[in-house]
Enzyme design. Structure first.
Site, short mmCIF file in Angstrom:
data_model
loop_
_atom_site.label_atom_id
_atom_site.label_comp_id
_atom_site.label_asym_id
_atom_site.label_seq_id
_atom_site.Cartn_x
_atom_site.Cartn_y
_atom_site.Cartn_z
N PRO A 19 -4.95 10.65 5.06
CG PRO A 19 -3.77 9.18 3.94
CD PRO A 19 -4.02 9.88 5.30
N GLY A 20 -8.31 9.98 3.39
CA GLY A 20 -9.54 9.28 3.27
C GLY A 20 -9.26 8.15 2.55
CD GLU A 45 -1.91 -6.24 0.82
OE1 GLU A 45 -1.50 -6.77 1.89
OE2 GLU A 45 -0.93 -6.62 -0.29
N GLY A 104 0.57 -1.47 -0.13
CA GLY A 104 0.02 0.24 -0.04
C GLY A 104 0.96 1.19 0.26
NE ARG A 156 3.01 -7.56 10.73
CZ ARG A 156 1.65 -7.60 10.90
NH1 ARG A 156 1.20 -7.88 12.03
NH2 ARG A 156 1.03 -7.04 10.11
CB VAL A 209 -5.67 5.16 0.23
CG1 VAL A 209 -4.59 4.97 -0.77
CG2 VAL A 209 -5.69 6.36 1.06
CE1 TYR A 247 -6.85 2.73 11.34
CE2 TYR A 247 -8.76 4.13 10.61
CZ TYR A 247 -7.40 3.61 10.44
OH TYR A 247 -6.49 4.01 9.29
P1 NDP Z 1 -1.94 -1.84 3.83
O1 NDP Z 1 -2.59 -2.98 4.66
O2 NDP Z 1 -1.87 -2.02 2.29
O3 NDP Z 1 -0.44 -1.67 4.50
C1 NDP Z 1 -0.22 -1.71 5.89
C2 NDP Z 1 1.38 -1.83 6.36
O4 NDP Z 1 1.61 -1.91 7.70
C3 NDP Z 1 1.89 -3.29 5.65
O5 NDP Z 1 3.07 -2.97 5.13
C4 NDP Z 1 2.11 -3.75 6.97
O6 NDP Z 1 3.29 -4.85 6.82
C5 NDP Z 1 2.42 -2.81 7.90
N1 NDP Z 1 2.08 -3.31 9.32
C6 NDP Z 1 0.94 -3.77 9.84
N2 NDP Z 1 1.09 -4.36 11.02
C7 NDP Z 1 2.46 -3.90 11.39
C8 NDP Z 1 3.33 -4.35 12.44
N3 NDP Z 1 2.73 -5.02 13.48
N4 NDP Z 1 4.55 -4.12 12.17
C9 NDP Z 1 5.06 -3.85 11.20
N5 NDP Z 1 4.29 -3.48 10.02
C10 NDP Z 1 3.13 -3.64 10.22
O7 NDP Z 1 -2.69 -0.56 4.13
P2 NDP Z 1 -2.14 0.90 3.88
O8 NDP Z 1 -1.15 1.02 3.01
O9 NDP Z 1 -3.62 1.61 3.42
O10 NDP Z 1 -2.01 1.64 5.43
C11 NDP Z 1 -0.86 2.28 5.62
C12 NDP Z 1 -1.25 3.36 6.85
O11 NDP Z 1 -2.19 4.23 6.08
C13 NDP Z 1 -1.79 2.81 8.00
O12 NDP Z 1 -1.49 3.31 9.04
C14 NDP Z 1 -3.36 3.13 7.78
O13 NDP Z 1 -3.83 3.41 8.97
C15 NDP Z 1 -3.36 4.53 7.16
N6 NDP Z 1 -4.41 5.14 6.31
C16 NDP Z 1 -4.95 4.03 5.35
C17 NDP Z 1 -5.91 4.44 4.58
C18 NDP Z 1 -6.62 3.67 3.33
O14 NDP Z 1 -7.92 4.07 3.27
N7 NDP Z 1 -6.04 2.84 3.18
C19 NDP Z 1 -6.51 6.00 4.64
C20 NDP Z 1 -5.93 6.67 5.98
C21 NDP Z 1 -4.90 6.18 6.41
P3 NDP Z 1 3.27 -6.43 7.24
O15 NDP Z 1 1.88 -6.88 7.14
O16 NDP Z 1 4.15 -6.99 6.22
O17 NDP Z 1 3.95 -6.32 8.78
C1 8X3 Z 2 -8.36 4.85 6.87
C2 8X3 Z 2 -9.67 5.52 6.07
O1 8X3 Z 2 -11.96 6.14 6.40
O2 8X3 Z 2 -11.56 3.58 6.47
O3 8X3 Z 2 -8.00 5.49 7.80
O4 8X3 Z 2 -10.70 5.01 8.36
S1 8X3 Z 2 -10.98 5.15 6.83
#
Ligand code: NDP
Ligand code: 8X3
Length: 260
Positions: free
Chosen positions: A189-190, A195, A19, A40, A192, A159
């Site tokens: 972000p909103g 995964e 992501g 991880r 995205v 969350y």
């Molecule tokens: P993904 O699930 O695609 O990526 C999440 C990443 O976090 C993975 O690389 C995962 O790696 C890592 N991760 C999760 N838990 C752990 C852990 N305990 N230790 C180390 N690494 C960890 O999601 P996103 O890319 O969307 O999420 C990235 C960030 O963006 C998060 O903080 C999420 O809350 C935030 N966000 C996402 C939004 C969305 O709509 N997608 C909107 C707003 C914010 P691995 O599993 O290999 O450890």
């Molecule tokens: C991820 C966006 O709206 O699913 O932080 O919480 S939302």
């Protein structure tokens, strides 16, 4: 005023295996940075590093690390090889949501995981990296928050609380660093498409894909470009907090979906 350069800078990205984190790795690699990639899933990091080495000749240092494990974080980040020890940019991105249950019905393990990763994990990494930045009087911390830290939505309870905590921690760190040259930015972000929803719904792909149905969501690259923009502003400019929404999203709860 000159932009802050990224060439040969060391950028540490947590959650780089997927992501937004993986997109940040690609964006900073294209901008000439050297990368410390953590997550991880080491196999994912290896694949990404090899791709970036071929495409941009990027040097990467990989750390398989669970950010919610304080001793693993401290060991990994205090024992970095000399050539990787002076981190210029920290992107605190690792995070997850689990479930969308009502607070009085939720699974306690889901809460533990979100709090341990999104709040405590970010704290452990920051605590390990920022002292070096302070001693060099140079560095930038970018926290990936969320619209969920500004607005709570039904079932988002814990969350949303973790992302409100990230917002408070970004503000607090900025205050604690006042008078240094360090910068702290929160990119929030909103929706995205990553995964994220699959993880939230414990692997239920159909339910995850329905989140993005009829909407053009943000892409991980959209966020990575914004992170790069924050980092490359001239040294006297700090983008403090930036909410980024898809055009089809007006708030945490209001999304316009095309029905056909
Ligand atoms: P993904 O699930 O695609 O990526 C999440 C990443 O976090 C993975 O690389 C995962 O790696 C890592 N991760 C999760 N838990 C752990 C852990 N305990 N230790 C180390 N690494 C960890 O999601 P996103 O890319 O969307 O999420 C990235 C960030 O963006 C998060 O903080 C999420 O809350 C935030 N966000 C996402 C939004 C969305 O709509 N997608 C909107 C707003 C914010 P691995 O599993 O290999 O450890
Ligand atoms: C991820 C966006 O709206 O699913 O932080 O919480 S939302």
């Amino acid at each position: 005023m000159a932009q802050v350069p990224t060439q040969d800078k060391i950028v540490l990205i947590t959650g780089a295996s997927s992501g937004i984190g993986a997109a940040c790795a690609r964006t900073f690699a294209a901008a000439g940075s050297r990368l410390i990639l953590t997550a991880r899933r080491l196999d994912r990091l290896e694949q990404l590093a090899s791709e970036l080495e071929q495409q941009f000749q990027t040097a990467s240092h990989l750390l398989q690390c669970d950010v919610s494990d304080p001793s693993a974080v401290t060991a990994a980040l205090t024992e970095l090889p000399e050539a990787w020890s002076q981190i210029d940019v920290l992107i605190n991105n690792a995070g997850l949501s689990r479930g969308l249950e009502k607070l009085y019905q939720a699974n306690l393990q889901d809460w533990e995981e979100m709090i341990d990763t999104n709040i405590k994990g970010l704290l452990y990494v920051t605590r390990a990296v920022v002292p070096g930045m302070v001693s060099r009087n140079s560095g930038h911390v970018v926290n990936i928050g969320s619209i969920a830290g500004h607005q709570t939505y039904p079932g988002g309870n814990v969350y949303c609380a973790t992302k409100a905590a990230v917002r408070a921690l970004s503000e607090g760190l900025k205050m604690d660093l006042l008078g240094t040259a360090l910068r702290v930015s929160s990119v929030d972000p909103g929706m995205v498409e990553t995964e994220f929803s699959e993880v939230r719904f414990h692997g239920d792909r159909d339910r995850a894909s329905s989140v993005y149905q009829g909407v053009t969501p943000l892409t991980p690259d959209d966020i990575a470009e914004i992170v790069l923009f924050c980092v490359t502003r001239p040294a006297h400019v700090n983008i403090s907090d930036l909410i980024v929404l898809a055009t089809a999203q007006a708030s945490a709860t209001l999304v316009h979906r095309q029905t056909e």
